[in-house]
Design a protein around this motif. Structure first.
Motif, PDB file in Angstrom:
ATOM      1  N   GLY A  15       0.839  -1.187   0.000  1.00  0.00           N
ATOM      2  CA  GLY A  15       0.000   0.000   0.000  1.00  0.00           C
ATOM      3  C   GLY A  15       0.872   1.233   0.000  1.00  0.00           C
ATOM      4  O   GLY A  15       2.041   1.191  -0.392  1.00  0.00           O
ATOM      5  N   PHE A  16       0.334   2.338   0.490  1.00  0.00           N
ATOM      6  CA  PHE A  16       1.028   3.622   0.416  1.00  0.00           C
ATOM      7  C   PHE A  16       2.401   3.609   1.075  1.00  0.00           C
ATOM      8  O   PHE A  16       3.292   4.362   0.697  1.00  0.00           O
ATOM      9  N   SER A  17       2.600   2.747   2.074  1.00  0.00           N
ATOM     10  CA  SER A  17       3.850   2.790   2.839  1.00  0.00           C
ATOM     11  C   SER A  17       5.029   2.187   2.102  1.00  0.00           C
ATOM     12  O   SER A  17       6.184   2.464   2.454  1.00  0.00           O
ATOM     13  N   CYS A  40      -9.929   6.251   7.954  1.00  0.00           N
ATOM     14  CA  CYS A  40      -9.162   6.521   9.161  1.00  0.00           C
ATOM     15  C   CYS A  40      -7.943   5.606   9.226  1.00  0.00           C
ATOM     16  O   CYS A  40      -8.080   4.377   9.229  1.00  0.00           O
ATOM     17  N   PHE A  41      -6.760   6.196   9.293  1.00  0.00           N
ATOM     18  CA  PHE A  41      -5.532   5.437   9.452  1.00  0.00           C
ATOM     19  C   PHE A  41      -5.230   5.277  10.940  1.00  0.00           C
ATOM     20  O   PHE A  41      -5.282   6.248  11.712  1.00  0.00           O
ATOM     21  N   TYR A  52       4.864   8.094   9.577  1.00  0.00           N
ATOM     22  CA  TYR A  52       3.970   7.097   8.978  1.00  0.00           C
ATOM     23  C   TYR A  52       2.601   7.725   8.717  1.00  0.00           C
ATOM     24  O   TYR A  52       2.005   7.571   7.643  1.00  0.00           O
ATOM     25  N   ALA A  53       2.094   8.451   9.706  1.00  0.00           N
ATOM     26  CA  ALA A  53       0.801   9.110   9.543  1.00  0.00           C
ATOM     27  C   ALA A  53       0.848  10.153   8.439  1.00  0.00           C
ATOM     28  O   ALA A  53      -0.094  10.274   7.629  1.00  0.00           O
ATOM     29  N   ALA A  59      -0.608  10.394   0.790  1.00  0.00           N
ATOM     30  CA  ALA A  59      -1.073   9.467  -0.236  1.00  0.00           C
ATOM     31  C   ALA A  59      -2.570   9.544  -0.455  1.00  0.00           C
ATOM     32  O   ALA A  59      -3.055   9.369  -1.582  1.00  0.00           O
ATOM     33  N   PHE A  60      -3.347   9.811   0.598  1.00  0.00           N
ATOM     34  CA  PHE A  60      -4.807   9.737   0.481  1.00  0.00           C
ATOM     35  C   PHE A  60      -5.489  11.092   0.295  1.00  0.00           C
ATOM     36  O   PHE A  60      -6.631  11.134  -0.168  1.00  0.00           O
TER      37      PHE A  60
END
Length: 261
Positions: A15-17, A40-41, A52-53, A59-60
């Motif tokens: 995913g985005f990470s 919600c992450f 990370y957040a 990304a979103f």
């Protein structure tokens, strides 16, 4: 009589990470049923790592959704506000890190109960690595250092989960041994790059962003053996490149291999 919502859950092998093409995250959002979903992450497993957040938000934010982050290490919401916030989300996306620490912190704050409630109401739950492990009855983790079977989880997905299957030394053999000895129940092994979607506990969609990445069903087969069955996956395509096509090498039903310990 009010219809009972379907329960929906996704396991992400990326995913985005750790990806730049965004294919798995776009695939995830394609499963959401509202035009501009709240996503919600939850970075608990990484100790709410700020970078990370921020990477999630970066990304979103460009996507057609309303992204947010829930911090528990720097919690600002009281119990009522926390419940209202979580139950208002369309997607809850859990990040990687320590599965054991994640479960402990969630239980201390009552988040485990709130996630069960959200799940029952139809919220799409998903995550990568520890964020995939946490939904099952058990998982395969390095939370204690060495690779270890963990017979603990929220139990929202029947069976067990093994992330990073094939991409980290010892993952495959250690997980198969745990399943063969019934330390862990039968389960799903994800190679990096795979996505698996479950509706009411049944696998209803499986995708891969690369032809090489695979999803496996791993079950004990008696006499010290395990069955490792390849699950057919759709190959995701970049935007405007045409329809998705079946991943090569995965015929209907998938090949089955047996491993003797």
């Amino acid at each position: 009589m009010t219809a009972v919502p379907e329960t929906r859950l996704a396991l992400l092998g990326g995913g985005f990470s750790d990806e730049e093409d965004g294919l798995l995250d776009d695939w995830l959002l394609d499963h959401v049923r509202v035009p501009r979903p709240k996503v919600c992450f939850v970075p608990t497993a990484s100790g709410d790592a700020p970078a990370y957040a921020e990477r999630f938000l970066a990304a979103f934010r460009p996507r057609p959704c309303e992204p947010g982050v829930l911090s528990l290490f720097r919690r600002e919401l009281d119990d009522d506000a926390l419940r209202t916030f979580l139950l208002s989300q369309d997607v809850i996306y859990v990040g990687g890190g320590s599965t054991v620490n994640l479960l402990a912190v969630w239980r201390a704050h009552g988040v485990d109960r709130l996630l069960r409630e959200a799940f029952a109401r139809g919220t799409l739950l998903c995550g990568i690595s520890a964020g995939a492990n946490c939904w099952a009855e058990g998982s395969h983790t390095d939370s204690f250092g060495p690779l270890t079977p963990l017979a603990d989880g929220l139990g929202l997905l029947p069976g067990s989960v093994c992330p990073h299957y094939g991409s980290e030394p010892g993952r495959g053999s250690s997980y198969r041994e745990a399943v063969a000895e019934r330390v862990l129940p039968s389960g799903w092994a994800l190679e990096d790059g795979v996505g698996a979607f479950f509706t009411d506990g049944r696998l209803t969609d499986a995708v891969t962003r690369t032809p090489e990445a695979r999803l496996y069903r791993v079950e004990p087969d008696g006499d010290g053996e395990v069955k490792e069955q390849t699950v057919p996956c759709r190959l995701l395509s970049p935007p405007h490149s045409g329809d998705t096509v079946p991943a090569p090498g995965s015929p209907p039903g998938g090949p089955t291999r047996r491993h003797r310990r």
